[in-house]
Design an enzyme around this catalytic site. Structure first.
Site, PDB file in Angstrom:
ATOM      1  N   LYS A   1       0.872  -1.374   0.059  1.00  0.00           N
ATOM      2  CA  LYS A   1       0.082   0.189  -0.040  1.00  0.00           C
ATOM      3  C   LYS A   1       0.869   1.232   0.037  1.00  0.00           C
ATOM      4  O   LYS A   1       1.696   1.511   0.900  1.00  0.00           O
ATOM      5  CB  LYS A   1      -0.969  -0.039   1.294  1.00  0.00           C
ATOM      6  CG  LYS A   1      -1.847   1.178   1.193  1.00  0.00           C
ATOM      7  CD  LYS A   1      -2.493   1.402   2.628  1.00  0.00           C
ATOM      8  CE  LYS A   1      -1.577   2.272   3.347  1.00  0.00           C
ATOM      9  NZ  LYS A   1      -1.437   3.863   2.787  1.00  0.00           N
TER      10      LYS A   1
ATOM     11  N   GLU B   1      10.463   1.587   9.299  1.00  0.00           N
ATOM     12  CA  GLU B   1      11.851   2.516   8.997  1.00  0.00           C
ATOM     13  C   GLU B   1      10.781   3.922   9.193  1.00  0.00           C
ATOM     14  O   GLU B   1      10.041   4.066   8.466  1.00  0.00           O
ATOM     15  CB  GLU B   1      11.908   2.472   7.524  1.00  0.00           C
ATOM     16  CG  GLU B   1      12.827   1.267   7.173  1.00  0.00           C
ATOM     17  CD  GLU B   1      14.027   1.163   7.712  1.00  0.00           C
ATOM     18  OE1 GLU B   1      14.552  -0.100   7.861  1.00  0.00           O
ATOM     19  OE2 GLU B   1      14.535   2.215   8.018  1.00  0.00           O
TER      20      GLU B   1
ATOM     21  N   CYS C   1      13.860  11.214   5.130  1.00  0.00           N
ATOM     22  CA  CYS C   1      14.059  10.758   6.609  1.00  0.00           C
ATOM     23  C   CYS C   1      15.485  10.990   7.323  1.00  0.00           C
ATOM     24  O   CYS C   1      15.591  11.233   8.414  1.00  0.00           O
ATOM     25  CB  CYS C   1      13.698   9.358   6.641  1.00  0.00           C
ATOM     26  SG  CYS C   1      14.509   8.204   5.862  1.00  0.00           S
TER      27      CYS C   1
ATOM     28  N   GLU D   1      10.632  16.122  14.193  1.00  0.00           N
ATOM     29  CA  GLU D   1      10.900  16.055  12.730  1.00  0.00           C
ATOM     30  C   GLU D   1      10.174  17.097  12.109  1.00  0.00           C
ATOM     31  O   GLU D   1       8.695  16.996  12.264  1.00  0.00           O
ATOM     32  CB  GLU D   1      10.698  14.597  12.296  1.00  0.00           C
ATOM     33  CG  GLU D   1      11.053  14.514  10.887  1.00  0.00           C
ATOM     34  CD  GLU D   1      10.905  13.086  10.429  1.00  0.00           C
ATOM     35  OE1 GLU D   1       9.901  12.391  10.605  1.00  0.00           O
ATOM     36  OE2 GLU D   1      11.680  12.607   9.675  1.00  0.00           O
TER      37      GLU D   1
HETATM   38  O1  TXE Z   1       3.373  10.023   7.322  1.00  0.00           O
HETATM   39  P1  TXE Z   1       2.272   8.680   7.724  1.00  0.00           P
HETATM   40  P2  TXE Z   1       2.530  11.159   6.560  1.00  0.00           P
HETATM   41  C1  TXE Z   1       7.048  11.740   9.112  1.00  0.00           C
HETATM   42  C2  TXE Z   1       7.447  13.283   8.684  1.00  0.00           C
HETATM   43  C3  TXE Z   1       6.026  13.659   8.244  1.00  0.00           C
HETATM   44  C4  TXE Z   1       5.040  13.004   9.186  1.00  0.00           C
HETATM   45  C5  TXE Z   1       3.734  13.000   8.553  1.00  0.00           C
HETATM   46  O2  TXE Z   1       7.655  14.035   9.710  1.00  0.00           O
HETATM   47  O3  TXE Z   1       5.934  15.022   8.190  1.00  0.00           O
HETATM   48  O4  TXE Z   1       5.499  11.662   9.340  1.00  0.00           O
HETATM   49  O5  TXE Z   1       3.750  12.403   7.114  1.00  0.00           O
HETATM   50  C6  TXE Z   1      -0.018   4.977   6.398  1.00  0.00           C
HETATM   51  N1  TXE Z   1      -1.581   2.137  10.132  1.00  0.00           N
HETATM   52  N2  TXE Z   1       7.506  10.915   7.843  1.00  0.00           N
HETATM   53  O6  TXE Z   1       1.276  11.588   7.254  1.00  0.00           O
HETATM   54  O7  TXE Z   1       0.909   9.407   8.552  1.00  0.00           O
HETATM   55  C7  TXE Z   1      -0.197   6.052   5.630  1.00  0.00           C
HETATM   56  O8  TXE Z   1      -1.377   5.667   4.677  1.00  0.00           O
HETATM   57  C8  TXE Z   1      -1.363   1.854   9.159  1.00  0.00           C
HETATM   58  C9  TXE Z   1       8.946  10.414   7.938  1.00  0.00           C
HETATM   59  O9  TXE Z   1       2.769  10.861   5.339  1.00  0.00           O
HETATM   60  O10 TXE Z   1       3.213   7.985   8.828  1.00  0.00           O
HETATM   61  C10 TXE Z   1       1.180   5.923   4.430  1.00  0.00           C
HETATM   62  O11 TXE Z   1       0.892   5.091   3.564  1.00  0.00           O
HETATM   63  N3  TXE Z   1      -0.614   2.604   8.223  1.00  0.00           N
HETATM   64  C11 TXE Z   1       8.774   9.124   6.862  1.00  0.00           C
HETATM   65  C12 TXE Z   1       2.033   5.800   5.395  1.00  0.00           C
HETATM   66  O12 TXE Z   1       1.703   5.255   6.711  1.00  0.00           O
HETATM   67  C13 TXE Z   1      -0.904   3.998   8.216  1.00  0.00           C
HETATM   68  C14 TXE Z   1       8.148   9.382   5.759  1.00  0.00           C
HETATM   69  C15 TXE Z   1       2.930   7.154   6.184  1.00  0.00           C
HETATM   70  O13 TXE Z   1       2.042   7.687   6.501  1.00  0.00           O
HETATM   71  C16 TXE Z   1      -1.575   4.525   9.288  1.00  0.00           C
HETATM   72  C17 TXE Z   1       6.883   9.915   5.777  1.00  0.00           C
HETATM   73  C18 TXE Z   1      -1.804   3.560  10.488  1.00  0.00           C
HETATM   74  N4  TXE Z   1      -2.458   3.799  11.788  1.00  0.00           N
HETATM   75  C19 TXE Z   1       6.566  10.823   6.983  1.00  0.00           C
HETATM   76  N5  TXE Z   1      -1.464   5.638   9.631  1.00  0.00           N
HETATM   77  C20 TXE Z   1      10.317   9.025   6.701  1.00  0.00           C
HETATM   78  N6  TXE Z   1      11.009   8.105   7.681  1.00  0.00           N
HETATM   79  O14 TXE Z   1      10.870   9.317   5.491  1.00  0.00           O
HETATM   80  C21 TXE Z   1      -0.937   6.303   8.529  1.00  0.00           C
HETATM   81  N7  TXE Z   1      -0.359   4.893   7.749  1.00  0.00           N
END
Ligand code: TXE
Length: 487
Positions: free
Chosen positions: A182, A257, A291, A389
């Protein structure tokens, strides 16, 4: 649906059993271009419970059926073909990322090329998973063999969508597993397009499945009783939810990650030009939405005034280099969407109260989700811009006096993903590297990804590793066979 006709690679359905199929759920989502908020695609179907079940059933049937009889050499061949197809269609796939989350086209092309490289790298492992044998010196002949886990799931973020797909899917299929992936609801298009390439490459139906949805669909994967492993890239907040659901359901294996607030230390003997490059163009790569970005920079007080002045100039030059992401010359684009834009803008206002603003601090222009590259100087230890972050083009910079002091400051974070050390003394570099609490230490460089070495974080930056041998072993489990030699 006009917006969907611009690129034949735009898919809006779910990819299950090697076909794009309508979701049983009626929910759809739309994707908007962060450059100008124009509609990129609409009617992108969201997977509900029944759809996730269908994808899991397809993956389970494939695992029990033909796929588990494929040899390593056969798996390698289809993975190499997948890599060739990804490269062949890079010019159709990369724009899907650029339009969905604003990644400059040249950056998106780089990421698509790396996506192909990941499939090639893991293809090299398919017939090299050796077991072990131990002598029957106690009368029992021992064999350790490594076996695939079965149905695996992957969840990725938006900042490098096809890379996250590859890190999770290629490792899974290389070891004989089957997968459901996904992508992020913010950038589902590039990943969905890869489904057709998996079919063309020759993967049997059900080996690679791709669904779309937000955290709710992600939670369905994390809690599914027939998924044996899940690998997640995203925020620490969501990652902990994934681990919680994995434990509460069937204790599926988990790789996480997550985010970072990576430190970078510039000692007084550093090559200043090199350090400036790594703290400007490298840091601003993908508009700081990485990240591993070194968003906490520590500069020795003796070089700080000169370094900060020069970095300010680099940031302002980068700000002038902001452009429309689809332009091939654009280096620096908008943030991914309104949610990210609002988040970063809020941090800019918070930062103005917590530290000295050196440059930036404002929205860039009046359309789209563009932000000025920003430097804050000497936030307090408890400042939010120093602790959290931000995930944008925002550096929190502090000065330091001694090596011991800066190592302590660098480690004073709940994260532990990456770190950088800039010095010409190799002994100091290695001494500091041994003390830094991070999954990676970059010496006189940054943003380095090596496919042959493990990637991942300590502390709340993750659980487990991707890439390298560690990445492949995360999709296998050992079985010990014990043979009584007395009968
Ligand atoms: O992340 P999310 P978002 C951090 C970064 C960013 C913040 C929010 O600080 O500003 O997270 O970004 C899925 N159960 N990073 O909103 O919510 C969601 O659908 C299962 C750092 O994009 O973590 C998406 O596919 N899945 C990071 C994925 O998780 C869930 C890169 C990421 O979404 C879920 C991205 C749940 N409860 C964001 N909630 C990096 N390490 O690079 C969400 N998702």
């Amino acid at each position: 649906m006009a917006a969907n006709r611009t690129n034949s690679f735009i898919q809006t359905k779910l990819f299950i059993n090697n076909e794009y199929v309508d979701a049983k759920s009626s929910e759809t989502l739309s994707v908007y271009n962060p450059d100008d908020e124009s509609l990129v695609a609409e009617g992108i179907q969201v997977a509900g419970e029944a759809d996730v079940d269908a994808a899991v059933d397809a993956a389970a049937a494939a695992f029990k059926g033909p796929w588990s009889k494929w040899t390593g050499v056969q798996r390698a061949a289809v993975m190499q073909k997948m890599a060739d197809l990804i490269e062949k269609h890079a010019n159709e796939i990369a724009p899907l990322e650029t339009k969905a989350m604003g990644m400059p086209l040249n950056v998106a092309l780089f990421c698509v090329k790396m996506t192909a490289d990941i499939f090639r790298y893991y293809a090299g492992w398919t017939d090299k998973i050796a077991g072990e044998q131990f002598p029957a010196d106690d009368g029992v002949y021992k064999i350790v063999q490594y076996e695939p886990l079965g149905v695996c799931a992957g969840i990725g973020a938006w900042n490098a969508s096809t890379l996250f797909f590859a890190f999770k899917t290629a490792a899974a299929v290389a070891t004989g597993n089957t997968t459901i992936y996904k992508g992020s609801e913010k950038s589902p298009l590039g990943v969905l397009a890869l489904g057709a390439l998996a079919k063309e490459a020759g993967f049997p139906p059900g080996v690679v499945n791709i669904v779309t949805g937000d955290g709710r669909t992600g939670a369905m994967l994390a809690s599914h009783m027939k998924i044996n492993k899940i690998s997640f890239t995203g925020s620490a907040f969501a990652g902990k939810k994934v681990q919680e659901l994995s434990a509460k359901s069937n204790l599926k294996r988990v790789t996480l990650e997550l985010g970072g607030k990576s430190p970078s230390i510039i000692f007084e003997d550093a090559d200043i030009e090199n350090a400036l490059t790594h703290h400007s163009s490298n840091f601003l790569f993908n508009t700081g939405q990485a990240c591993i970005a070194s968003s906490r920079t520590f500069v020795h007080e003796s070089i700080a005034p000169k370094f900060i002045e020069a970095l300010k100039v680099r940031f302002e030059t980068a700000s002038n280099g902001i452009g429309v992401p689809m332009e091939p010359t654009t280096f620096f684009g908008p943030l991914a969407d309104k949610k990210q834009f609002d988040r970063v803008m809020e941090f800019l206002e918070i930062g103005k109260k917590e530290a000295e603003l050196i440059t930036g601090g404002q929205r860039k222009g009046t359309k789209g989700f563009y932000v000025q590259p920003t430097i804050f100087l000497n936030p307090a230890e408890d400042a939010r811009i120093y602790r959290e972050e931000i995930f944008g083009p925002v550096i929190a910079l502090k000065t330091f006096k001694t090596e011991d002091e800066v190592v302590e400051m660098a480690n004073d974070t709940s994260y532990g993903l990456s770190s950088c050390v800039f010095t010409t003394s190799i002994s100091r570099a290695l001494r500091v590297a041994s003390k830094l609490e991070a999954g990676a230490v970059n010496i006189n460089t940054s943003h380095v990804f090596g496919l042959g070495v493990p990637f991942g974080g300590k502390k709340q930056s993750g659980l487990g590793r991707e890439a390298g041998r560690a990445g492949i072993m995360a999709y296998l489990e050992s079985k010990t066979v014990l043979i009584n030699m007395a009968v």
